[in-house]
Design an enzyme around this catalytic site. Sequence first.
Site, PDB file in Angstrom:
ATOM      1  N   LYS A  22       8.744  -4.274   9.367  1.00 42.46           N
ATOM      2  CA  LYS A  22       8.983  -3.849   7.982  1.00 42.46           C
ATOM      3  C   LYS A  22      10.464  -3.819   7.652  1.00 42.46           C
ATOM      4  O   LYS A  22      10.858  -3.569   6.529  1.00 42.46           O
ATOM      5  CB  LYS A  22       8.375  -2.462   7.729  1.00 42.46           C
ATOM      6  CG  LYS A  22       6.871  -2.406   7.929  1.00 42.46           C
ATOM      7  CD  LYS A  22       6.346  -1.020   7.596  1.00 42.46           C
ATOM      8  CE  LYS A  22       4.892  -0.866   7.916  1.00 42.46           C
ATOM      9  NZ  LYS A  22       4.409   0.508   7.628  1.00 42.46           N
ATOM     10  N   LYS A  30      12.588  -1.703   8.313  1.00 40.38           N
ATOM     11  CA  LYS A  30      13.124  -0.427   7.837  1.00 40.38           C
ATOM     12  C   LYS A  30      13.225   0.575   9.000  1.00 40.38           C
ATOM     13  O   LYS A  30      12.359   0.626   9.859  1.00 40.38           O
ATOM     14  CB  LYS A  30      12.306   0.162   6.682  1.00 40.38           C
ATOM     15  CG  LYS A  30      10.802   0.296   6.883  1.00 40.38           C
ATOM     16  CD  LYS A  30      10.125   0.813   5.568  1.00 40.38           C
ATOM     17  CE  LYS A  30       8.633   1.009   5.718  1.00 40.38           C
ATOM     18  NZ  LYS A  30       7.955   1.455   4.512  1.00 40.38           N
TER      19      LYS A  30
HETATM   20  N1  C2G Z   1       1.720   5.622  -1.312  1.00 39.22           N
HETATM   21  C1  C2G Z   1       1.248   6.081  -2.539  1.00 39.22           C
HETATM   22  N2  C2G Z   1       2.116   6.517  -3.471  1.00 39.22           N
HETATM   23  C2  C2G Z   1       3.448   6.518  -3.217  1.00 39.22           C
HETATM   24  C3  C2G Z   1       3.934   6.065  -1.980  1.00 39.22           C
HETATM   25  C4  C2G Z   1       3.041   5.620  -1.026  1.00 39.22           C
HETATM   26  O1  C2G Z   1       0.024   6.084  -2.783  1.00 39.22           O
HETATM   27  N3  C2G Z   1       4.301   6.978  -4.201  1.00 39.22           N
HETATM   28  C5  C2G Z   1       0.735   5.136  -0.329  1.00 39.22           C
HETATM   29  C6  C2G Z   1       0.940   3.681   0.046  1.00 39.22           C
HETATM   30  O2  C2G Z   1       0.297   2.820  -0.906  1.00 39.22           O
HETATM   31  C7  C2G Z   1       0.281   3.610   1.420  1.00 39.22           C
HETATM   32  C8  C2G Z   1       0.554   5.022   1.993  1.00 39.22           C
HETATM   33  O3  C2G Z   1       0.896   5.861   0.876  1.00 39.22           O
HETATM   34  O4  C2G Z   1      -1.127   3.430   1.272  1.00 39.22           O
HETATM   35  C9  C2G Z   1       1.694   5.030   2.985  1.00 39.22           C
HETATM   36  O5  C2G Z   1       2.834   4.471   2.344  1.00 39.22           O
HETATM   37  P1  C2G Z   1       4.072   3.992   3.288  1.00 39.22           P
HETATM   38  O6  C2G Z   1       4.409   5.073   4.218  1.00 39.22           O
HETATM   39  O7  C2G Z   1       5.102   3.414   2.378  1.00 39.22           O
HETATM   40  O8  C2G Z   1       3.375   2.861   4.151  1.00 39.22           O
HETATM   41  P2  C2G Z   1       3.531   1.277   4.004  1.00 39.22           P
HETATM   42  O9  C2G Z   1       4.944   0.894   4.235  1.00 39.22           O
HETATM   43  O10 C2G Z   1       2.874   0.888   2.741  1.00 39.22           O
HETATM   44  O11 C2G Z   1       2.721   0.789   5.292  1.00 39.22           O
HETATM   45  O12 C2G Z   1      -0.472  -1.745   7.726  1.00 39.22           O
HETATM   46  C10 C2G Z   1      -0.171  -1.106   6.505  1.00 39.22           C
HETATM   47  C11 C2G Z   1       1.209  -0.515   6.494  1.00 39.22           C
HETATM   48  O13 C2G Z   1       1.473   0.247   7.660  1.00 39.22           O
HETATM   49  C12 C2G Z   1       1.407   0.355   5.253  1.00 39.22           C
END
Ligand code: C2G
Length: 140
Positions: free
Chosen positions: A45, A47
Site C-alpha cells: 500500500k 504507506k
Molecule cells: N472506511 C470507511 N470510512 C472511512 C475510512 C475507512 O468506511 N472514512 C472503511 C474502508 O472503506 C475500509 C475500512 O474502513 O473498508 C478500513 O479502511 P483502511 O484502514 O483505510 O483500509 P484499506 O487501506 O482500505 O485496506 O484488502 C483490503 C485492504 O486491506 C483494505
Amino acid sequence: MKRVITYGTFDLLHYGHINLLRRAKAQGDYLVAALSTDEFNEREKGKRTYFPYERRKQLLEAIRYVDLVIPEDSWDQKVTDCEKYQVDTLVMGDDWEGRFDFLEDRGVDVVYVPRTPEVSTTQIKRDLFSESRLPQGQAS
Ligand code: C2G
C-alpha cells in the site's frame, strides 16, 4: 451463526472505521477483522502506519463489534481466510466497490457499505501538520 470478515489498516482509528465495523457486525453474529501487517502496508500500500501492528491489533480487539483479529499480509488470502473462518459475508467500504466480487463464486456474500465521507487517516495527518488546523467540524 453468521460469520463476517473485513480487511483494513485501521491506523489512527477513527469513527469512520467504527461505522464500518459496526455495519460489518450488523451483517452477522461474529466478525473477523483482518488487519494489514506493517510489512504488507509498506510493500503493497506504500504507506507507513503511525501505530505498529500490535498496537493497531490492541485497539481493534477493544472494539465491541470485533470478535477476532487476524493478520493480513497478502492481497490473495481472502479466499483461504473465508474457507478457514467459515465466512458467510465479506464487508468493505464502497471505495472497494466491485473489487472482491469474485468471492461470490465461492459462496461468500460481498457487501460494500458507504464510507464515512468526511474523515480519513490521511486527512487527520494533513490537518495535524497544517498551521490553520481547527478542530474537526468547525468552519475554517
Ligand atoms: N472506511 C470507511 N470510512 C472511512 C475510512 C475507512 O468506511 N472514512 C472503511 C474502508 O472503506 C475500509 C475500512 O474502513 O473498508 C478500513 O479502511 P483502511 O484502514 O483505510 O483500509 P484499506 O487501506 O482500505 O485496506 O484488502 C483490503 C485492504 O486491506 C483494505
